[in-house]
Structures are given as structure tokens and as C-alpha cells.
Design an enzyme around this catalytic site. Structure first.
Site, mmCIF file in Angstrom:
data_model
loop_
_atom_site.group_PDB
_atom_site.id
_atom_site.type_symbol
_atom_site.label_atom_id
_atom_site.label_comp_id
_atom_site.label_asym_id
_atom_site.label_seq_id
_atom_site.Cartn_x
_atom_site.Cartn_y
_atom_site.Cartn_z
ATOM 1 N N ASP A 220 0.852 -1.204 0.000
ATOM 2 C CA ASP A 220 0.000 0.000 0.000
ATOM 3 C C ASP A 220 0.883 1.248 0.000
ATOM 4 O OD1 ASP A 220 -2.296 1.462 -0.056
ATOM 5 O OD2 ASP A 220 -3.036 0.834 1.900
ATOM 6 N N HIS A 356 -10.360 -1.896 -6.875
ATOM 7 C CA HIS A 356 -10.238 -0.791 -5.913
ATOM 8 C C HIS A 356 -9.464 0.409 -6.474
ATOM 9 C CE1 HIS A 356 -9.902 1.243 -2.114
ATOM 10 N NE2 HIS A 356 -8.590 1.093 -2.057
HETATM 11 C C1 HEM Z 1 -9.024 -1.284 4.805
HETATM 12 C C2 HEM Z 1 -9.301 -0.452 3.823
HETATM 13 C C3 HEM Z 1 -8.454 -0.295 2.605
HETATM 14 C C4 HEM Z 1 -7.512 -1.130 2.062
HETATM 15 C C5 HEM Z 1 -7.098 -2.503 2.545
HETATM 16 C C6 HEM Z 1 -6.973 -0.458 0.908
HETATM 17 C C7 HEM Z 1 -5.978 -0.985 0.095
HETATM 18 C C8 HEM Z 1 -5.404 -0.312 -0.960
HETATM 19 C C9 HEM Z 1 -4.334 -0.831 -1.776
HETATM 20 C C10 HEM Z 1 -3.665 -2.181 -1.587
HETATM 21 C C11 HEM Z 1 -4.047 0.109 -2.707
HETATM 22 C C12 HEM Z 1 -2.995 0.003 -3.816
HETATM 23 C C13 HEM Z 1 -1.697 0.608 -3.430
HETATM 24 C C14 HEM Z 1 -1.533 2.048 -3.818
HETATM 25 O O1 HEM Z 1 -1.874 2.419 -4.940
HETATM 26 O O2 HEM Z 1 -1.059 2.821 -2.986
HETATM 27 C C15 HEM Z 1 -4.943 1.222 -2.495
HETATM 28 C C16 HEM Z 1 -4.961 2.379 -3.250
HETATM 29 C C17 HEM Z 1 -5.864 3.404 -3.050
HETATM 30 N N1 HEM Z 1 -6.896 3.462 -2.140
HETATM 31 FE FE1 HEM Z 1 -7.294 2.081 -0.739
HETATM 32 N N2 HEM Z 1 -7.615 0.745 0.758
HETATM 33 C C18 HEM Z 1 -8.523 0.882 1.768
HETATM 34 C C19 HEM Z 1 -9.382 1.934 1.983
HETATM 35 C C20 HEM Z 1 -9.514 3.012 1.149
HETATM 36 C C21 HEM Z 1 -10.492 4.058 1.300
HETATM 37 C C22 HEM Z 1 -11.531 4.150 2.419
HETATM 38 C C23 HEM Z 1 -10.297 4.936 0.278
HETATM 39 C C24 HEM Z 1 -11.059 6.196 -0.049
HETATM 40 C C25 HEM Z 1 -12.370 6.287 0.026
HETATM 41 C C26 HEM Z 1 -9.183 4.452 -0.496
HETATM 42 C C27 HEM Z 1 -8.642 5.087 -1.585
HETATM 43 C C28 HEM Z 1 -7.548 4.656 -2.286
HETATM 44 C C29 HEM Z 1 -6.905 5.428 -3.332
HETATM 45 C C30 HEM Z 1 -7.285 6.835 -3.797
HETATM 46 C C31 HEM Z 1 -5.853 4.631 -3.817
HETATM 47 C C32 HEM Z 1 -4.867 5.017 -4.919
HETATM 48 C C33 HEM Z 1 -5.457 4.721 -6.285
HETATM 49 C C34 HEM Z 1 -4.499 5.156 -7.373
HETATM 50 O O3 HEM Z 1 -4.114 6.320 -7.369
HETATM 51 O O4 HEM Z 1 -4.170 4.326 -8.205
HETATM 52 N N3 HEM Z 1 -8.749 3.272 0.047
HETATM 53 N N4 HEM Z 1 -5.760 0.946 -1.425
#
Ligand code: HEM
Length: 505
Positions: A220, A356
Site C-alpha cells: 500500500d 479498488h
Molecule cells: C481497509 C481499507 C483499505 C484497504 C485494505 C486499501 C488498500 C489499498 C491498496 C492495496 C491500494 C494500492 C496501493 C496504492 O496504490 O497505494 C490502495 C490504493 C488506493 N486506495 Fe485504498 N484501501 C482501503 C481503503 C480506502 C479508502 C476508504 C479509500 C477512499 C475512500 C481508499 C482510496 C484509495 C486510493 C485513492 C488509492 C490510490 C489509487 C491510485 O491512485 O491508483 N482506500 N488501497
């Protein structure tokens, strides 16, 4: 639903992704902005102390003594330099480092008697508070009571919160020492405290090879927006954002013209207490391997996981490496964020629409849309994420029974200058919206974000052999159990508006 939610209506405020950056870039005051906002407090472990103000006069005086502890962006950059030099010398140990930040809720400003109307109108999520917003807009499950629908949250977050203190560091000892110092400043455990600690939560980076990976096992913190005027040499990836998307008072802040001077150089901090059902997630992958080419069932399960997230556990984006993990790509910062779902507006062959990372940063799904609908810039919807994991590693019993026995998950935190355009938009209009993103020709609905989407959980596109196939009845993998919206003021704001001047003899 807004234009960005359905794409069925035109957006008048659309800007092209080719819009040139502002010139000259705004000069950010790095000595005035709290450190977590732009650079991220370095951390192996982090404490969130949620408090209520119980004695306003004393609190304002205590705050004046607390402010010198607050780490600015300039301070974080110095710490990062120290870490770099320490590593360069070949040291394997961690330098004792601590970073403290503070933020206030709307109720906190009300309690202090500070007019925070320049932070948003009465309808702004910050003013409404996350407790109400959770059931009204975020889709959190709730229970009907005499006083209306209330979210199924941890009791600590049902109480009013006035503020939060963040302490980050390299060890529990360092954190504990700083916590005691802060408790002394606010008179906690004396007969005249100025704050009451409602609850405190500790997050820890996961151990060993899982360091940097969230509890489902995916790396992440890879994709955060590069900020014009701060990130001088950004890695290839999404277009850099104007500073005012993250820091108040600069170009890109939708309320730039009306911010009170104390509210400049700040940012809204969204905190969410998110539990992850890890054994259940793993069991779901195990039971639904994707049969594709000559993949073994285990590889088919890994592919399903990657298609739910949009990246392999290693961090490699599936848009670039769709059917096989690529560990070299994963750790190459020049390539691992350089993708746009290019040429895929109508296809989920390489990456499901609902994955996601595609839901939360749709890149070309909006930015390359042809007129009259697009192109639509997603710049104003970017957030700066700063989460940390909480809870233990899986136990043997949990692995055996595929049932969660110990609470674990993510202390999710992100910064932005508009919660309406940032976190709330991503959760409500994208993640919870089964129709988003919708292209022009494909018949199937993308479905919900399989990680964070709240609602009737189904999605299409997991199977590259049959993009229209829908998985329905997906269990809840992430369960929200609390949170609040805060504002993280500038150092000047803290010193001159929130704290009272030091008493002179
Ligand atoms: C337990 C909850 C969550 C988990 C396990 C999770 C996991 C991840 C993972 C594995 C990534 C990919 C790594 C990265 O691009 O940095 C990611 C990206 C991202 N997540 Fe989450 N996330 C969670 C909650 C959230 C929430 C609540 C939001 C917003 C409402 C969010 C927004 C984002 C965004 C904006 C990205 C980057 C997307 C991009 O720019 O490509 N995440 N998340």
C-alpha cells in the site's frame, strides 16, 4: 448522482488532463504546514489520541505549550534526510524519531468558540460530522433507533470528539515517552485536566516481509498525488495536482477566496476505523480461483485477488502486467504508477472497472473520455493517503477456521481541501456506485468497489474470459467501525487563533 458518478450527464467544470500546471507554482510555506499533510510523518508505529476539551481556558493555555512539539513539513523533510543518511552509512538500526500533529473537529472549534465558517457551509461534511455522514452518505451499516439511524460503530466513536493528536515514531518506547509528555501538558490524570481522552488507537507497520503491506497482503501507499510546487521531480504517473487540492489557501482549493487567514496552510483530515475480515477474504479467493490459461488454482486465486485490488500483492499494477505478477515492475517507482487503463475505456479484460484502484482513481476512464462528456479531470478528487495497520497477524486458529477472531484492519487517514470532492466523493459517488465507471458500449455494470464498497456487493469483470460475468453475494471484507472529520490547522493558526498567548509575568 453527479456527472462524475454516472457519466451520463455533462460536467461543466470539466478540465482537460492536459491543462498546463499553474505557472509560477505557488510557494508553499513548509514551516507553517503540519508534517503529515505533504510528506507523511515517518512511522513504524503511530498513536491516534481522540479527545474532548473539558476546560477551554486551560486547554488554550496548554495548547500554547504543546505547539512547539508539532512537526511541520520542513521538520519531516529533515527527519527523512536523517533516515536516508543513517541508511547510507549501512546502519540496520532505526534512529529514535518522533512526529506529533494535531487536528480539530467542527465540534472542537465550536467548543473553543472559534468561528470555523470559512471551513465550509452548514451542509459541508466537515460541519455535519462523520457520525451523521456515515449513514447518510458513506453507506455504513446502521441500526434504527428512537433518534434515527445510527451507524454500527465502536462506542468510542459514537461520542462527540473535539480533536485528535497523532504521534508517530520508530518504536513503542518513543511513542510512550512522547505520550506521557503530552499528557502532562494537558494535565491528563491530574485534578485539573484540560482534555479527556475518549480513546486512543495504535497502528503498527506489519512485521518482516509484510512491512508496507496492508492486512490482505497488498503493498500500500504507492499512489499518492504529486503536488505542484512541492514534488519537484515526480515519478511518472497521474498528472500532478495543484497544491490547493491538498493544502488550503492555494490554487486548486475550491474555497481559496474565502478562507479565514488562520485556516490557510491547513488540510482536512479524514479518519476511518476500518476492520478487515482477512481470513474470510483469503477464503473467498481460495474458493473462487479464476480458471485462465494454464494457471494453477493457487495462481487463479492470486489473480482474483489482484483483480479485486487492481494490483498484485507485490504492488505491480495489473493494467501493465495483467495475468502474471511482475516483482521487478512492482518496486520500480519509474514504472509502477505509470498506467492509465489506456485503450480500456470499454474493456475490463486487463483490469475490472470496479477494482479498488480503478474505482478510486479512474485515470483515463474519465480523463480520456471523448466530448461531449469528457475529458473530465480527476485532479480535484485526489486525496493524500496516510494509513497504518492495526491489530495482530493471523493466528493459526483463524487460518484454520477462515473466521476472524481478532480485530485488525486499517487506521485510514487522508488529507484534502474538500471532503465533498475528496474522501466522501470517492466513497459515495465512485466506490458505492455500481454504475461507475460506465463506458459507452459495454453492457455490464461494474458493481461496487469489492474492498470498500458499502451496499449490495457484487461486481463484474473478475473473469477475463467472460467480462460480463458477475460475482454476487460477496461478503463484507471491510467493516467501518468509526471515524471523524478533522481540520489540521497551520502552525500560525494553532499559535495565534487556537492557543492563548503565553502568560507574561
Ligand atoms: C481497509 C481499507 C483499505 C484497504 C485494505 C486499501 C488498500 C489499498 C491498496 C492495496 C491500494 C494500492 C496501493 C496504492 O496504490 O497505494 C490502495 C490504493 C488506493 N486506495 Fe485504498 N484501501 C482501503 C481503503 C480506502 C479508502 C476508504 C479509500 C477512499 C475512500 C481508499 C482510496 C484509495 C486510493 C485513492 C488509492 C490510490 C489509487 C491510485 O491512485 O491508483 N482506500 N488501497
Amino acid at each position: 448522482m453527479s456527472a462524475l458518478g454516472t457519466l451520463s450527464t455533462t460536467s461543466t467544470s470539466a478540465t482537460s488532463s492536459t491543462t498546463p500546471p499553474v505557472t509560477p507554482p505557488d510557494t508553499l510555506d513548509l514551516n507553517n504546514i503540519q508534517g503529515d499533510i505533504l510528506s507523511g510523518l515517518p512511522k513504524k508505529t503511530q498513536l491516534y489520541i481522540f479527545f474532548q476539551i473539558v476546560d477551554v481556558t486551560k486547554f488554550r493555555a496548554d495548547l500554547a505549550r504543546f505547539v512547539p512539539l508539532v512537526k511541520t513539513v520542513a521538520g519531516v523533510l529533515k527527519d527523512r534526510q536523517l533516515i536516508k543518511e543513517h541508511k547510507k552509512k549501512g546502519h540496520k538500526t532505526l534512529i529514535p524519531l518522533v512526529g506529533v500533529n494535531i487536528a480539530f473537529s467542527h465540534l472542537g472549534f465550536v467548543k473553543l468558540g472559534i468561528d470555523d465558517s470559512s471551513l465550509g457551509p452548514a451542509t459541508d461534511p466537515f460541519i455535519i460530522g462523520q457520525f451523521k455522514d456515515s449513514v447518510q452518505n458513506l453507506g455504513d451499516a446502521g441500526t434504527q433507533t428512537a433518534s434515527g439511524l445510527v451507524p454500527n460503530w465502536d462506542p468510542a466513536f459514537v461520542q462527540p470528539l473535539h480533536g485528535v493528536i497523532l504521534i508517530s515514531g520508530e518504536s513503542h518506547e518513543t511513542l510512550q515517552k512522547k505520550k506521557l509528555e503530552i499528557e502532562c501538558i494537558f494535565g491528563v490524570r491530574t485534578i485539573q485536566p484540560s482534555i479527556f481522552q475518549v480513546t486512543s488507537l495504535r497502528g503498527d507497520v506489519r512485521p518482516g516481509a509484510e512491512s508496507g503491506h496492508e492486512h490482505f497482503g497488498f503493498l500500500d501507499g504507492i499512489s499518492n498525488p504529486a503536488v505542484i510546487g512541492f514534488d519537484k521531480d515526480p515519478n511518472p504517473g497521474p498528472v500532478s495536482v495543484n497544491p490547493g487540492v491538498i493544502v488550503t489557501g492555494y490554487t486548486g482549493d475550491p474555497s481559496q477566496a474565502t478562507r479565514a487567514s488562520w485556516a490557510v496552510d491547513g488540510s482536512f483530515l479524514v479518519f476511518r476505523y476500518l476492520f478487515q475480515q482477512v481470513p474470510e477474504f483469503n477464503d473467498f479467493l481460495r474458493k473462487n480461483p479464476i480458471a485462465f490459461q494454464d494457471l494453477t488454482p493457487e495462481e487463479g486465486s492470486d489473480l482474483l485477488g489482484a483483480r479485486l485490488v487492481g494490483r498484485w500483492k507485490s504492488g505491480a499494477p495489473i493494467d501493465l502486467s495483467p495475468f502474471k505478477n511482475d516483482p521487478v515492475l512492482a518496486v520500480d517507482p519509474k514504472r509502477n504508477n505509470d498506467f492509465k487503463f489506456e485503450g480500456e475505456i470499454n474493456s475490463q479484460f486487463r483490469c475490472p472497472f470496479a477494482a479498488h484502484v480503478r474505482k478510486t482513481n479512474p485515470r483515463n476512464d474519465l480523463e480520456a473520455l471523448p466530448p461531449p462528456v469528457g475529458p473530465i479531470s480527476v485532479q480535484k478528487n485526489r486525496i493524500m493517503r496516510r494509513g497504518v495497520q492495526f491489530g495482530p497477524e493471523l493466528t493459526k486458529e483463524e487460518k484454520k477456521t477462515a473466521k476472524t477472531e481478532c480485530g485488525r484492519g486499517l487506521l485510514f487517514a487522508c488529507y484534502q481541501t474538500s471532503i465533498t470532492n475528496g474522501f466522501q466523493f470517492l466513497q459515495k459517488t465512485w466506490a458505492n456506485n455500481p454504475k461507475f465507471p460506465i463506458g459507452q458500449t459495454q453492457p455490464e455494470e461494474p458493481g461496487l468497489d469489492p474492498l470498500i464498497g458499502q451496499g449490495v456487493r457484487s461486481m463484474s469483470g473478475t473473469d477475463p474470459n467472460n467480462e460480463e460475468k458477475v460475482i454476487s453475494g460477496m461478503p463484507d471484507f471491510i467493516i467501518p467501525r468509526g471515524g471523524e472529520y478533522f481540520f489540521s490547522p497551520s502552525l500560525k493558526g494553532l499559535r495565534e487563533t487556537l492557543a492563548s498567548p503565553p502568560v507574561t509575568a
